[in-house]
Design an enzyme around this catalytic site. Structure first.
Site, mmCIF file in Angstrom:
data_model
loop_
_atom_site.group_PDB
_atom_site.id
_atom_site.type_symbol
_atom_site.label_atom_id
_atom_site.label_comp_id
_atom_site.label_asym_id
_atom_site.label_seq_id
_atom_site.Cartn_x
_atom_site.Cartn_y
_atom_site.Cartn_z
ATOM 1 N N ASP A 152 0.823 -1.209 0.000
ATOM 2 C CA ASP A 152 0.000 0.000 0.000
ATOM 3 C C ASP A 152 0.857 1.259 0.000
ATOM 4 O O ASP A 152 0.330 2.377 -0.103
ATOM 5 C CB ASP A 152 -0.984 -0.001 1.172
ATOM 6 C CG ASP A 152 -0.305 -0.087 2.531
ATOM 7 O OD1 ASP A 152 0.940 -0.122 2.580
ATOM 8 O OD2 ASP A 152 -1.024 -0.134 3.550
ATOM 9 N N SER A 153 2.181 1.089 0.070
ATOM 10 C CA SER A 153 3.087 2.237 -0.103
ATOM 11 C C SER A 153 2.931 2.859 -1.482
ATOM 12 O O SER A 153 3.343 4.005 -1.697
ATOM 13 C CB SER A 153 4.536 1.798 0.099
ATOM 14 O OG SER A 153 4.883 0.757 -0.804
ATOM 15 N N ASP A 191 -1.260 -6.198 -0.625
ATOM 16 C CA ASP A 191 -1.621 -5.573 0.645
ATOM 17 C C ASP A 191 -3.129 -5.343 0.738
ATOM 18 O O ASP A 191 -3.752 -4.912 -0.240
ATOM 19 C CB ASP A 191 -0.918 -4.222 0.764
ATOM 20 C CG ASP A 191 0.006 -4.155 1.965
ATOM 21 O OD1 ASP A 191 -0.187 -4.930 2.908
ATOM 22 O OD2 ASP A 191 0.925 -3.308 1.950
ATOM 23 N N LYS A 221 -1.406 -9.482 2.510
ATOM 24 C CA LYS A 221 -0.718 -9.016 3.716
ATOM 25 C C LYS A 221 -1.644 -8.076 4.466
ATOM 26 O O LYS A 221 -2.361 -7.280 3.842
ATOM 27 C CB LYS A 221 0.589 -8.291 3.375
ATOM 28 C CG LYS A 221 1.357 -7.811 4.625
ATOM 29 C CD LYS A 221 2.682 -7.183 4.256
ATOM 30 C CE LYS A 221 2.537 -5.756 3.771
ATOM 31 N NZ LYS A 221 2.064 -4.830 4.864
ATOM 32 N N GLU A 223 -1.884 -5.689 8.362
ATOM 33 C CA GLU A 223 -1.167 -5.193 9.529
ATOM 34 C C GLU A 223 -1.909 -5.529 10.808
ATOM 35 O O GLU A 223 -3.140 -5.592 10.842
ATOM 36 C CB GLU A 223 -0.991 -3.677 9.429
ATOM 37 C CG GLU A 223 -0.141 -3.232 8.241
ATOM 38 C CD GLU A 223 0.032 -1.732 8.171
ATOM 39 O OE1 GLU A 223 0.650 -1.260 7.196
ATOM 40 O OE2 GLU A 223 -0.453 -1.021 9.093
ATOM 41 N N GLU A 290 8.769 -4.403 10.986
ATOM 42 C CA GLU A 290 9.162 -3.080 10.482
ATOM 43 C C GLU A 290 9.594 -2.151 11.613
ATOM 44 O O GLU A 290 8.921 -2.041 12.646
ATOM 45 C CB GLU A 290 8.013 -2.427 9.704
ATOM 46 C CG GLU A 290 8.381 -1.043 9.170
ATOM 47 C CD GLU A 290 7.402 -0.479 8.170
ATOM 48 O OE1 GLU A 290 7.612 0.674 7.719
ATOM 49 O OE2 GLU A 290 6.430 -1.171 7.819
#
Length: 391
Positions: A152-153, A191, A221, A223, A290
């Site tokens: 998502d960056s 993501d 993925k 979080e 991270e």
């Protein structure tokens, strides 16, 4: 348009018709249509050869329309010319833009979850990098990356957003699909963006199915740690692999007080370990650590049975991931970079130099040169010029 200009245009058009009509109504024309493919795949037609004659007899009336009494004599059947695969491909291409090339990774075996487990068992570091479109995935796959993450960056590095919280599921699916088309060997991960999985496990499963089914990636993925364990389990039980993400979780940067290193205190380090163990128990095949101190990340890695992928977490992790735009230097001078990023290239500088050179050559008419243009037989051009000038 003024009346005088309209009259001039109409006069020129009538003159061209008076010249072109007799040419199109010639009584007997022997010609051959020769198909040839140029360098970029364009099809050219020539009527100069007589290897395969086509005799056409046309009766023309004095009106612009050809009468219905026209007759055509077709030649005897002949054997079709056999075309090579390359020529056939060129002739069917209808665009001036060619594909990015052949599959450069055809000889490399497809990376699967079992491949990643084998690498982990052998203590061989796992390589992962982000990609957000076909070109970035194409080069990453060709370079031999084990994993490609559609992170998502991309909200910031590809779409120009302020942070990752802005990107939505439909945008992520679009980018996943583009990356998947280019990736032939690497294991792909998509993501789940903020807002697509936090409400309930069923919502997360629905989003994960869309990312895999529509985005064509092999895993997702998300979080979160202990609080997301039930959600992760719901997805993995459905048969979708999940890559966990603990430590600094950028989607929650507002609650963390910004992009801050996690695990710097004893309590915070224990929280990182608890989260990692929780996502492992929930079924994650690996977990991203991270912005965690290297010592903490190494100890967490040693306590887990699944691989850890570090980003700003030292070299004691089972593998590493970086944002491709960051590590390749595809950004203007002065842009902030996190401490853990190493700049391996200067894509911005090389692109700037190339584009500036192109600009200068266009301005000076050095480009396009003769090598960049398509030829025309001199006698054909002279005839074309004669017709235009005589109109």
């Amino acid at each position: 348009m003024s009346l005088q200009r309209v009259m001039r245009v109409n006069t020129t058009s009538r003159r061209l018709n008076s010249v072109l009509l007799p040419l199109s109504c010639s009584r007997t024309v022997e010609s051959q249509v020769v198909v040839s493919a140029g360098k970029r795949g364009f099809v050219s037609l020539s009527s100069r050869s007589s290897a395969i004659p086509i005799t056409t007899t046309t009766n023309c009336s004095s009106s612009p329309l050809i009468s219905s009494s026209s007759s055509t004599t077709t030649p005897a059947p002949h054997q079709p010319r056999t075309l090579s695969p390359i020529t056939r491909q060129q002739q069917t291409r209808h665009s001036s833009h060619s594909p990015l090339g052949t599959n450069l990774t055809a000889s490399r075996k497809k990376v699967t979850i079992n491949t990643l487990r084998t690498l982990h068992a052998k203590r061989e570091p796992i390589t992962m990098i982000t990609a957000h479109d076909f070109p970035s995935a194409h080069v990453a796959d060709a370079a031999g990356m084990d994993m490609i993450l559609v992170g998502d960056s991309l909200a910031m590095v590809a779409l120009g957003m302020e942070d990752t919280s802005e990107v939505v599921l439909e945008e992520m699916i679009l980018h996943c699909r583009s990356v998947a088309r280019a990736t032939k060997a690497a294991f792909t991960v998509g993501d789940l963006p903020m807002g697509s999985y936090e409400i309930a496990p069923e919502q997360a499963l629905e989003s994960a199915i869309r990312v895999v089914k529509e985005g064509r990636v092999q895993s997702v993925k998300l979080e979160g740690g202990v609080e997301m364990a039930a959600t992760i389990k719901r997805i993995t039980v459905a048969g979708i692999p999940v890559l966990g993400h603990v430590g600094l979780t950028p989607q929650r940067q507002n609650s963390l007080g910004g992009f801050r290193v996690q695990g710097k205190t004893t309590a915070s380090a224990l929280k990182v370990l608890q989260d990692a163990l929780a996502v492992q128990e929930a079924g994650c095949f690996a977990v991203v650590l991270e912005a965690v101190p290297a010592e903490v990340a190494a100890l967490v890695t040693a306590k887990l049975d699944i691989p850890t992928i570090g980003i700003g977490a030292g070299n004691g992790c089972s593998g590493q991931v970086l944002v491709q735009v960051d590590m390749s230097g595809n950004f203007p001078p002065g842009r902030f970079l996190p401490k853990f990023v190493k700049k391996y290239g200067d894509v911005w500088g090389e692109s700037m130099k190339a584009i500036q050179t192109y600009r200068d050559e266009v301005k000076s008419r050095a480009y396009p040169a003769v090598d960049h243009t398509y030829p025309m037989a001199k006698e054909e051009f002279r005839e074309f010029e004669r017709i235009v000038e005589s109109a």
